[in-house]
Every structure is written in C-alpha cells, then in structure tokens.
Design an enzyme around this catalytic site. Sequence first.
Site, PDB file in Angstrom:
ATOM      1  N   HIS A 195       0.522  -1.123  -0.029  1.00 22.71           N
ATOM      2  CA  HIS A 195      -0.021   0.178  -0.238  1.00 22.71           C
ATOM      3  C   HIS A 195       0.640   1.209   0.335  1.00 22.71           C
ATOM      4  O   HIS A 195       0.327   2.411  -0.830  1.00 22.71           O
ATOM      5  CB  HIS A 195      -0.853   0.039   1.181  1.00 22.71           C
ATOM      6  CG  HIS A 195      -2.152  -0.748   1.116  1.00 22.71           C
ATOM      7  ND1 HIS A 195      -2.052  -2.211   1.139  1.00 22.71           N
ATOM      8  CD2 HIS A 195      -3.081  -0.995   0.299  1.00 22.71           C
ATOM      9  CE1 HIS A 195      -3.011  -2.995   0.781  1.00 22.71           C
ATOM     10  NE2 HIS A 195      -3.719  -2.574   0.344  1.00 22.71           N
ATOM     11  N   GLU A 438     -11.849 -11.421  -5.016  1.00 22.92           N
ATOM     12  CA  GLU A 438     -10.301 -10.930  -4.388  1.00 22.92           C
ATOM     13  C   GLU A 438      -9.804 -12.206  -3.679  1.00 22.92           C
ATOM     14  O   GLU A 438      -7.673 -12.266  -3.199  1.00 22.92           O
ATOM     15  CB  GLU A 438      -9.666  -9.871  -3.315  1.00 22.92           C
ATOM     16  CG  GLU A 438     -10.703  -8.255  -4.112  1.00 22.92           C
ATOM     17  CD  GLU A 438     -10.412  -7.523  -2.535  1.00 22.92           C
ATOM     18  OE1 GLU A 438      -8.797  -7.461  -2.578  1.00 22.92           O
ATOM     19  OE2 GLU A 438     -11.198  -7.338  -1.684  1.00 22.92           O
ATOM     20  N   ASP A 462      -5.019  -8.443  -4.890  1.00 22.82           N
ATOM     21  CA  ASP A 462      -5.225  -9.228  -3.468  1.00 22.82           C
ATOM     22  C   ASP A 462      -4.835 -11.227  -4.187  1.00 22.82           C
ATOM     23  O   ASP A 462      -4.811 -11.440  -4.040  1.00 22.82           O
ATOM     24  CB  ASP A 462      -5.734  -9.722  -2.787  1.00 22.82           C
ATOM     25  CG  ASP A 462      -5.260  -8.660  -1.837  1.00 22.82           C
ATOM     26  OD1 ASP A 462      -4.818  -8.119  -0.910  1.00 22.82           O
ATOM     27  OD2 ASP A 462      -6.310  -7.081  -0.812  1.00 22.82           O
ATOM     28  N   CYS A 509      -9.751  -3.337 -10.446  1.00 22.96           N
ATOM     29  CA  CYS A 509      -9.295  -2.517  -9.392  1.00 22.96           C
ATOM     30  C   CYS A 509      -7.912  -2.092  -9.312  1.00 22.96           C
ATOM     31  O   CYS A 509      -7.171  -1.756  -8.655  1.00 22.96           O
ATOM     32  CB  CYS A 509     -10.223  -1.940  -9.612  1.00 22.96           C
ATOM     33  SG  CYS A 509     -10.717  -2.678  -8.002  1.00 22.96           S
TER      34      CYS A 509
HETATM   35  C1  PEP Z   1      -6.340  -5.218  -4.917  1.00 23.44           C
HETATM   36  O1  PEP Z   1      -6.744  -5.811  -3.956  1.00 23.44           O
HETATM   37  O2  PEP Z   1      -6.324  -5.583  -6.436  1.00 23.44           O
HETATM   38  C2  PEP Z   1      -6.728  -4.468  -4.562  1.00 23.44           C
HETATM   39  C3  PEP Z   1      -7.794  -2.697  -5.607  1.00 23.44           C
HETATM   40  O3  PEP Z   1      -7.633  -3.239  -3.429  1.00 23.44           O
HETATM   41  P1  PEP Z   1      -5.993  -3.223  -2.272  1.00 23.44           P
HETATM   42  O4  PEP Z   1      -4.453  -2.717  -2.988  1.00 23.44           O
HETATM   43  O5  PEP Z   1      -6.422  -1.683  -1.546  1.00 23.44           O
HETATM   44  O6  PEP Z   1      -6.375  -4.428  -1.294  1.00 23.44           O
HETATM   45 MG    MG Z   2      -7.436  -5.740  -1.540  1.00 21.76          MG
END
Ligand code: PEP
Ligand code: MG
Length: 611
Positions: A195, A438, A462, A509
């Site tokens: 993140h 995910e 994920d 996403c």
């Molecule tokens: C993902 O897991 O692809 C996602 C968009 O969520 P995050 O990156 O916030 O876990």
């Molecule tokens: Mg995620």
Amino acid sequence: MDTAHRIIQGIGVSPGIAIGKAYVLNRSRIVVPQTNILDEDSVDEECERFEAAISKAERDLEDLKQRVHPDFKEHIKLLEVHQMILRDRLIYGETLQLIRQEWINAQWALVRSLAKARERFSSLDDEYIRSRVADVDAAGERVLRNLAGREEDPFQGIRERVILVAHDISPADAAQLQFDRTLGLLTDMGGRTSHTSIVARSLNIPAIVGAEQSTRLVPNGEIIILDGTTGRVIIWPTEEEISHYASRQEELENYHKQITRWAHLPARTLDAHSLKVEANIELQEEIVAAKDNGAEGIGLFRTEFFFMNREELPDEEILYHEYRELAELMEPMWVTLRTLDLGAEKLANWFPRLEEINPALGLRSIRLCLYYRDLFKMQLRAILRASTAAKNIRLMFPLVSGVGELLEARKVLREVQEELLRKRIPFDGDMPVGVMIEVPSAVAVADMLAKEVDFFSIGTNDLIQYSIGIDRANEHVAYLYEPLHPAVLRFIKQTVEAGHRAKIPVSLCGEMAGEPLFVPILLGLELDCLSMNPRAIPRVKNLIARSRLKECRRFVKKALERTTAQEITLLLQEIMLKKFPEELRLFELDAVLTDAALHRKMRLGRDRFRS
Ligand code: PEP
Ligand code: MG
C-alpha cells in the site's frame, strides 16, 4: 567508490525521476540504552523518571479513551487493560525494584521486567491471560517511548525537498507525507502492490521499494538519483549521469503533458469498443488529480485511509460529510466507496493491535467489519446518508470469500437501512452494491455471487497474492508476484464470464489496470471498466485509443495457451514493440525489466547462500 556500490537495484513502483538530497530516516525499533547508575541520588532520580513515564502513558491512554466513540466499547476496554498493565506489580513493581537493587537505568529495568512478565503470562493455562502478551508489549512500548523521549512525527526534521530513504514506511505514514517536500521515496522493504507503493503512485512521487540495503548504503544528505521506472538508484552520481537523468525527466514530463491533452475523451478502441477508465483514490484531495487526468468516475475509494490518518476513530458525522463532499465533487460520475479494508498492513493508531501470526490471512477487511459490527454499521450509516446527495454512490465490499459472507454483509446493510427508515433519515434505496473478487474462492463461486450483487470489481493485488500464495508486501518473494501468471489470467476470465452471464458489469481495480503494458490483455479479456491510479489514466487511454478489440481478443486467446508468465510477457513485448514502440523506449520496458532484475536478484541470493 566503484560503480557496483554506487548502484542499488530495487523495485520501481512509481514512475518518474527524482534527483536530490537523501534524507535517511532512522526509525528503527526503540533503542534501549543499558547503563549502570553510579550513586544513590541518581537511583532516586531514575525511579522518578520511570514514575513520570508511567504517569504520562496513563494520561495519554486516558486521553485516547475520551476520544474513542462510545459505540466502540471493545477498544475502550483494551485501553483500560493497557492502563492496568502499566501499574501491574509484575511490571511496575518489578521495574522499580530492579532499578533500586541493581542500580540500572529505567529502560533496561523495564525491558527485563517486561520479558519476565511475558514469560509468566505465556506459560499460564489461562488462555485469556496468554492472549494479553501482546498488550503487555504494547503498554511497555508506550512507556519505553516516553523514557526515550521519542519524536512521534518521523518527518518533523525535514526542512527542504528531499528523497526520503527509510527501512519501511507504513501506508498511514505515506499518506501523511508532505509531498511538496518529498521528491522521491526509497525503502528497504515492500513490493509493487504494497500500500505504500500505491500511495506513492497516487501522490505522483517517484518511488522504489524492496531495495534491501538502501538505508545502509545511502549516506544521509548526499545527492542521489532515483528512477522510479527501472528501480535504479545511483549514489554520488557523476555530472554526465545527472544531465542524462535530468533530460530523461524532462522527456517523461513532456510526454505526459502531451497525452494528457487527449485523456478527457472517453476510452474507445479503433473498432469502436467502449469501456470506462476510472480512478482509484485514497484521499479526497486526489479528486483533482483524478479529474485532471481524465477519470470517468471513481472506481475505488479506499475509505480506510481516512481512518488510518488520525489518532482517533472518526465519528459518523465526519464520515458523512467526507462522503457527501466526495459525491458532490464527482457528480454526475460514479463514486465507488469500498467499505473499510483495514487489517494486515493497513493499521490505525486508534485500532486495537491484534497479535496474528499471519495477518494477511487473518482478521482483515470484510471479516474485520463483520467482527466489529458497530464500526461497520457506523460507516454504512454515513455512506447511506451521503448517498442521497447526488445519487451517484456505489457501495463495494472487499475481500468477500463466498456467498455466506456476502449475505451477512448485506444483512448488516439491511439492518442499517431499516434503522434509517425508522428514524425517517433519507438514503438512496437504489444504491448499487458490488463485491470485490480478490480470493480464489470468490472466483470459484463468481456465478453464485453475481446473482446477489450489481457489479464485480476484481482486486488483482490481492487475487495474485492469494492465488500464488505470496505476501504482496514482501520483497523477498516479489519475483513470484506475477500478474501474467496463467492462473491469474484464467481467474480474471472466469470472473468476467460469470459476471457477463448474469448481466452485471465487471471492473478491474488492482494495480494491473494502470500498467500500460497490460492494456492488450485487459482489453481482450473484455473488462467493462479499468480503475487505476489517476496518473496512469492518460497512458492507458492513449493505448486503448490505438488498439483494436478484435486483435486483443485474438491476442488473449494466444496468451492463454502459453504455460508461463515469462512466455506471456514475451508475447506482450512483441505486440508492444510492434504497436507502441515509444512506450517501451520511454519507460524502458518497465515491468519486464523489473522482472528481469528480480530474477537476477534471486540468482544472487542463491550464490550468496552457497558462498
Ligand atoms: C486489490 O487487492 O487489488 C485492491 C484493489 O485492493 P487493495 O490494493 O486496497 O487491497
Ligand atoms: Mg485488496
């Protein structure tokens, strides 16, 4: 210094060049000095110093308690446990005794009594007491910090524009960076989809993570060059290197400016296939960047960042205003609010720290919301209340593992809706509800999930982590993090097909969506929407406008016959070279090269072990 020692290779996670002074952040664990006390008066002073540190910890905890929302009773209880631990005989009494008997400083004495208490607690049969070991550590750390007089704000010392070098930066820290003073970011730890990397990208700060030796090798205050595309860091650059990278920096910026002019047109291929290109954002401030770069909506708002940036749990009113403003600013475009995805590496100061061996497989995301229902309901209430403002809010549940969990989340949503109805508080009854795909189990039952929701959004960050079984934030296994793994591509295909059979749109996403190299694959997989960090939108839209759906479908068919990610990468490289050679030149084959560098690293690692 020879060239080998001037160059560090990490993982380029946020493109762009930074040239500037390094600011090496020394924020390792709390240092515990061990000193002997030389006279009796000093023993008294040391005991008083310890007493003052305990009192300050008590006051801070009391302060925190007052600021916690009363609905969040569990957290208040936890803070009370920490207060009790501070005065526990095993810790408080023992530390004072050690100072007096052994004439040692308070930190040393405290660390020893904490170790003893930990041992005692762990050996007891009582499971409840055993589970309090983590709290002993947390309470002890608070006192140690007071004794060390440690600064809370790690960025306080930064007075000029610098390249920040750190062992690790938490996502919450990254979101608090003063980005006008941060030219670039370099960390020892992390992976492409950790993140911290995501925040760096969205703040448009060139960044490299997973450069394991950086805090050791980069001298504080020296000029360095950081290339966020290739993952290369140059220490003590020569004149020629500086002028080469400065002109590359200019070239990249000019290219971005040029393609951004067309980014406001809708995304459409040469053979008239349309899809949506939306933005992923973490903070409301990023709306400007989303709009400037041509986003056609917010495909993912990571609501947890608003919770992570503060000392206390925000209340419903604050959230309501935040969401309402967001919806109004984006109107008439959609805003997809993902419910809290806390846990694993996304932690908040006010949040009870859970001691989990495997946090990525633990109480995170929707599981955590279903566990702390008051918290979940508070957020849902705020979202529902905000949904009437422009009727453009979509709700999305993260990390759902199957229909049971989804139905449970929907039940909580219904309860909140009923409560609002009873209180005659308006909300948008038609607000679309979607689910993130995910985990592999969600892919397997995508046809069943599709019947219960209005849209899917595939979170590949994920999904890759859980399908391949590697930690997305761990630099040691980053080379296995392969978005083009045939398993991942099959999972995306299955999800899209299940969604389309049920006539619901499917978005993607994860960070994959914003990687221009993957455009031919994602187009051919027939996703209805790609949501990405705002800065990536112009590049991706530019490539979509120059592609043909028909060709991409053929390409995907061919790619799905390949057995390894490397073979698929080569195929992609071929098509990119033929159709978009300037992308490869300008961005130095970014993802491909990074992969190659990581494979080299893997070999180096083995050699080191052998020698
Ligand atoms: C993902 O897991 O692809 C996602 C968009 O969520 P995050 O990156 O916030 O876990
Ligand atoms: Mg995620």
